[in-house]
Each structure stands twice: as structure tokens, then as C-alpha cells.
Design a protein around this motif. Structure first.
Motif, mmCIF file in Angstrom:
data_model
loop_
_atom_site.group_PDB
_atom_site.id
_atom_site.type_symbol
_atom_site.label_atom_id
_atom_site.label_comp_id
_atom_site.label_asym_id
_atom_site.label_seq_id
_atom_site.Cartn_x
_atom_site.Cartn_y
_atom_site.Cartn_z
ATOM 1 N N THR A 141 9.561 -1.558 0.484
ATOM 2 C CA THR A 141 10.113 0.206 1.192
ATOM 3 C C THR A 141 8.823 0.463 2.020
ATOM 4 N N HIS A 142 9.336 1.012 2.798
ATOM 5 C CA HIS A 142 8.674 1.289 3.395
ATOM 6 C C HIS A 142 8.525 2.513 4.752
ATOM 7 N N SER A 143 8.677 2.605 6.088
ATOM 8 C CA SER A 143 8.451 3.871 6.222
ATOM 9 C C SER A 143 10.204 3.903 6.540
ATOM 10 N N VAL B 118 8.554 -4.530 7.511
ATOM 11 C CA VAL B 118 7.811 -3.658 7.084
ATOM 12 C C VAL B 118 6.355 -3.202 8.108
ATOM 13 N N ALA B 119 6.300 -4.718 8.941
ATOM 14 C CA ALA B 119 5.032 -4.485 9.822
ATOM 15 C C ALA B 119 5.558 -3.236 10.897
ATOM 16 N N GLN C 180 5.250 4.437 0.959
ATOM 17 C CA GLN C 180 4.937 3.556 0.540
ATOM 18 C C GLN C 180 5.414 1.478 1.223
ATOM 19 N N GLU C 181 4.377 1.248 1.593
ATOM 20 C CA GLU C 181 4.847 -0.013 2.461
ATOM 21 C C GLU C 181 4.793 -0.990 1.535
ATOM 22 N N THR D 116 0.771 -0.817 0.002
ATOM 23 C CA THR D 116 -0.245 -0.255 -0.186
ATOM 24 C C THR D 116 0.093 0.914 0.168
ATOM 25 N N ALA D 117 0.484 2.201 -0.417
ATOM 26 C CA ALA D 117 1.136 3.520 -0.450
ATOM 27 C C ALA D 117 0.292 4.565 0.739
#
Length: 517
Positions: free
Chosen positions: A298-300, A349-350, A277-278, A186-187
Motif C-alpha cells: 500500500t502506498h500513495s 512504494v519508493a 500508508q507506505e 510507515t503511515a
């Protein structure tokens, strides 16, 4: 840093790496150190300026130390010892890296530009290079590898055959899309602003000297000191916001931050906005194709984990490519790259998603409850130590079997217990009061005698445990090491096995062919 060396591409290579960011450079340097033929291409004409990823965690530094990069990088950065969570001036939590079991008990605060420059310099020292201003157009299967079409700086298109192709080319990876690998996730709708600034002398609050999350109902704020007297400010901002000015950055600090002394921004070095984006690639490998870094996940940026994870992707893959190409292990070893790294990426990511959601609450009542819970949790024994291990990435393990005594196959072995020996395998043996204790090297295995060790350990080139409890006879043989004649020095590289499990189960026989009585 642009290279002055000729940039003509070879027509064949063992490994084609696309993308010379931190992950691609780390992989290229590792392969160069291991003697693996490779080609590294990059669209940009030089290392890009700016901080971008500004935190290097202890686990990444441990691997960079194996490449000969860590000491110079540490000297170029600022050692961050603490991290904090605040509600204005109220301290909710403060943790320290002082107690983590590593030679690098710090969050190194250094620009991504500096990290890439040090890796690029090391790659050059090892005889490698970056083919800059080269762009991957496409590739197609050419059993057992691929043939890639690469656009050169003069506009011509070159064909390069590679046994393996590596996508280290970012979120919008051409390698990933060409391979048809899905990138689900998701974004977030939330927009974030980033500014690297210089503060007016004497105006910085003491609260800004840690890497600090400020939990406010006004929105998220993250501040961190950087090298060269700079500070990084990251904040959630309304949709449509532009890159923050000095005045807007001061407002963010005043309304969400320490609220003490009103830090004044003297200069904005760089500023931008971005959406988080995650996503994690459905698979990190597909035949001869592999994904690293942002091309894979990719993640925060919360927690400063992204670049570090890409560096560890490269560390995991480099020795496996070498082992297969040199004949140490069967092709099936490469399947363990996805098996080991995909769960790490998914967990990351989690973790960062939960941290971002926690930090971006707006309801005042919920924010107060959140802050009270964080403050109470921080008083629980061991919680800040656990958080330090999580952020430092020292807790990452590939172990899948129940613990057997003090050691588990797949767990990290601290370099404080067994010092790293470059990208060699390491056979660590307990010292004996009656036997020799002189360390040595029987390529590609380094032998060490360790006083505190209870049982022999075989350690992979990326620092994880491959096997433990070598038989008494093997240990006695290893206790009388002697270098093999030159004609036998490649014995391990000729050894093969039909075992397609991780190499920790397959290396025992190859190691015994190198260490002999």
C-alpha cells in the motif's frame, strides 16, 4: 453487482481467493479462463459504488485484454493522453502517452466500480462467481494446503479445504495477519482530501483537461478528468479536516490550481479524507499462502499505480498456479511470485513516496527551487518519454541476466510485436520466404509467425519473455505445425521437470513435447 446464483460453498477447492476487489477478480477471471478450480469470497454484498482507484495504466490494460475485458472497459472510460505538472498557469512539464509502445497508449480514466463490474461480468461469462457476504474467519495448515473457516450469510461457519489460499483482502488483510506475515512501513502524518465533482458548465480551465499535479507552496493539488463529465480533485489538507464541500473544493482549486476563471463546483459526487500508508509485506508468499494487491503493498495514490500493480500481481500468479496444478512445472515455480513481484512493490512504494514528498513541500523558497528544477528537467531529451513509461508500467521487467542481443528473458514483449493470445503461451517465429506462415494453436501454446522477428520467442501467458533463440531444428518443426491427436493434447500438462528455476528455464523441454515434426 450481486449474483443471483446459488452461493453454497464447496468444501474443497484448488484455490481459495479472499477479496473480490480488482486484484481478486482479476485472479479469479484468469483462473477461470485457464480452467483452474477456485472459490472467490467477498464480505460485501455487491460491487461498492464510487471511483476510488480511477486510473488504469497501459500495462494493466494489456493484461486485461488477455482476459477479454479491455475493450469494454476502454469504451466505458475516458482516454487520458497527457499528464502535466504546473505551478498555477505555468507549465513545468507535460508528457504524453502517444509514443509508448502498446496497443493502449492512454491512461484510462474510469471508476474502480466500473473496472470491478467489467471483471465481474467476465468472470460470470467464464463460469465463475463471487460468493458474496462470506467472511474468512481463520485458516490453519492442513498439509499440503489449508482448511479455512468461512462465515456464510446465514451466520453458519463452513470449512473449506484449499490447496492454496490467496489474500486479496486489502490493507487490513485477514489472510496476511492469520499467516503471521509482517507488513512493515510507515503511515504519513499528512492528511489528504479527495473529491469527485461536476464543474459548472464552461467554468473548467483548459489546464484541468490533463491529469495534472499543481505544485504550490499552499499544498499539493492533483486534478484529473473522469468519465461522465466528472473531475477528481486530490489535495493535502490540515490535520482534522473533514471531507471537502463544494465551496472548500473551489477554494483548493482557486488557491493551488490554474487560477484562471475560478472553476465552480456544481456537485460533489463523493468526498473523503485519508492518510497514506507506505508498506510492503515482508513476503508475498508463505507455503500455500499468497498476497495480492493492497494486502501485499500500500502506498500513495500519486501516479495512479496501486490498482494497476494489483492487477499485475494477479496476472503473474494466475499462470503459475495453473502450471503447478496442471503438472507443467514443479512447486518451486511458485517461489518466483515473491521473487518477481516483491521488488516491483518495493520500487513502487519508493517512487510514489518520493513523488508525494516532492508535491507536499511548503517552504516557498524550496518550492520555487523545486519548480525550477522540474521545468529544467522537462527540457532534457527523453525525460518525458521516460516518465510516461514509468507511469504506464511498461518498463517493469523481471530480467536478471545480462542482455543477449535485442531480447532478455523476463522482459515484457510488446503486443504490437507479438499480439496476445489470451492466456496461452505463445511461440513466435520469424517468417520464412519458403515456409508456411499460418498461425495455429497446440494447447496450451499458440503459434505465430512475425515478419519483424529476428529469432524465435517463447512468451509467458502474462506477456513476458520466457525464452528466445529456439534451436533451428525446433523452429523448422514448428514451421510445420499440426494439431496433436486428442489423446496427446495434454502432453504439456503431464510434463514435469526437477528444475526449480523460473519456468522460462524449464519450459523448453515441455514445449518440445507439444511441437513435434
Amino acid at each position: 453487482m450481486a449474483s443471483s446464483r446459488p452461493t453454497a460453498l464447496p468444501t474443497r477447492t484448488d484455490v481459495l481467493i479472499v477479496g473480490a476487489g480488482p486484484a481478486g477478480l482479476t485472479l479469479a477471471a484468469g483462473l477461470a479462463q485457464l480452467g483452474v478450480d477456485h472459490v472467490l469470497i467477498e464480505r460485501a454484498d455487491s460491487v461498492q459504488p464510487g471511483s476510488k482507484a480511477a486510473f488504469v495504466q497501459p500495462r494493466a490494460l494489456e493484461y486485461l485484454d488477455r482476459l477479454g475485458v479491455a475493450d469494454g472497459l476502454v469504451a466505458a472510460g475516458k482516454r487520458g493522453r497527457h499528464f502535466s505538472v504546473h505551478d498555477g498557469a505555468r507549465a513545468l512539464l507535460r508528457g504524453s502517452y502517444d509514443g509508448v509502445d502498446t496497443p493502449f497508449p492512454m491512461m484510462l480514466l474510469v471508476s474502480q466500480q466500473a473496472t470491478e463490474e467489467h471483471l465481474n461480468r467476465r468472470l460470470t461469462e467464464l463460469g465463475g462467481m463471487v460468493h458474496r457476504r462470506h467472511k474468512l474467519i481463520t485458516f490453519s495448515p492442513d498439509f499440503p494446503g489449508v482448511t479455512a473457516a468461512v462465515a456464510a450469510p446465514d451466520g453458519s461457519v463452513r470449512a473449506v479445504y484449499a490447496r492454496y489460499v490467496i489474500g486479496a483482502d486489502g490493507v487490513h488483510s485477514r489472510v496476511r495477519s492469520t499467516a503471521g506475515i509482517d507488513f512493515p512501513g510507515t503511515a504519513r502524518e499528512q492528511l489528504f482530501a479527495l473529491a469527485d465533482v461536476r464543474l459548472e458548465p464552461g467554468s473548467a480551465s483548459a489546464l484541468l483537461e490533463d491529469t495534472t499535479f499543481f505544485f504550490s507552496s499552499e499544498g499539493m493539488l492533483l486534478t484529473s478528468p473522469l468519465a461522465e463529465g466528472q473531475h477528481r480533485v486530490v489535495a493535502s489538507v490540515p490535520p482534522g479536516s473533514k471531507a471537502p464541500t463544494a465551496e472548500q473544493t473551489e477554494t483548493l482549486l482557486a488557491t493551488r490550481g490554474p487560477r484562471e476563471g475560478g472553476p465552480k463546483v456544481a456537485e460533489v459526487i463523493t468526498a473523503s479524507t485519508y492518510h497514506v500508508q507506505e508498506r510492503v509485506a515482508e513476503k508475498l508468499s508463505d507455503g500455500p499462502v499468497f498476497l495480492l494487491g493492497d494486502a501485499a503493498h500500500t502506498h500513495s495514490p500519486a501516479g495512479g499505480q496501486g490498482m494497476n500493480t494489483g492487477i499485475q500481481d494477479a496476472g503473474n500468479l494466475a499462470w503459475k498456479l495453473h502450471a503447478v496444478l496442471a503438472g507443467l512445472a514443479p512447486e518451486g515455480l511458485l517461489d518466483t511470485y515473491h521473487g518477481e513481484r516483491h521488488p516491483v512493490a518495493s520500487g513502487l512504494v519508493a517512487f510514489t513516496s518520493q513523488l508525494t514528498s516532492l508535491a507536499t513541500m511548503h517552504d516557498p523558497e524550496l518550492c520555487q527551487r523545486r519548480n525550477d528544477i522540474v521545468a529544467a528537467a522537462a527540457k532534457a531529451p527523453g525525460i518525458t518519454d521516460w516518465l510516461a513509461r514509468q507511469l504506464s508500467q511498461l518498463d517493469i521487467s523481471y530480467a536478471t541476466e545480462p542482455a543477449d542481443g535485442a531480447y532478455r528473458v523476463g522482459q515484457r514483449v510488446s503486443p504490437r510485436l507479438v499480439p496476445a493470445q489470451g492466456l496461452d503461451w505463445t511461440l513466435a517465429l520469424p517468417t520464412s520466404p519458403t515456409g508456411p506462415t499460418e498461425s495455429g494453436r497446440i494447447a496450451p501454446v499458440s503459434l505465430q509467425f512475425v515478419d519483424a522477428l529476428e529469432t524465435p520467442l517463447l512468451i509467458r501467458p502474462d506477456g513476458y519473455l520466457a525464452a528466445h533463440g529456439v534451436s533451428d531444428r525446433s523452429a523448422r518443426c514448428a514451421g510445420r505445425p499440426r494439431l496433436l491427436p486428442a489423446r496427446r493434447a495434454d502432453a504439456m500438462s503431464r510434463a514435469t521437470t526437477a528444475d526449480t528455476r523460473p519456468l522460462h528455464a524449464a519450459v523448453r523441454a515441455p514445449v518440445s513435447t507439444v511441437l513435434r515434426c
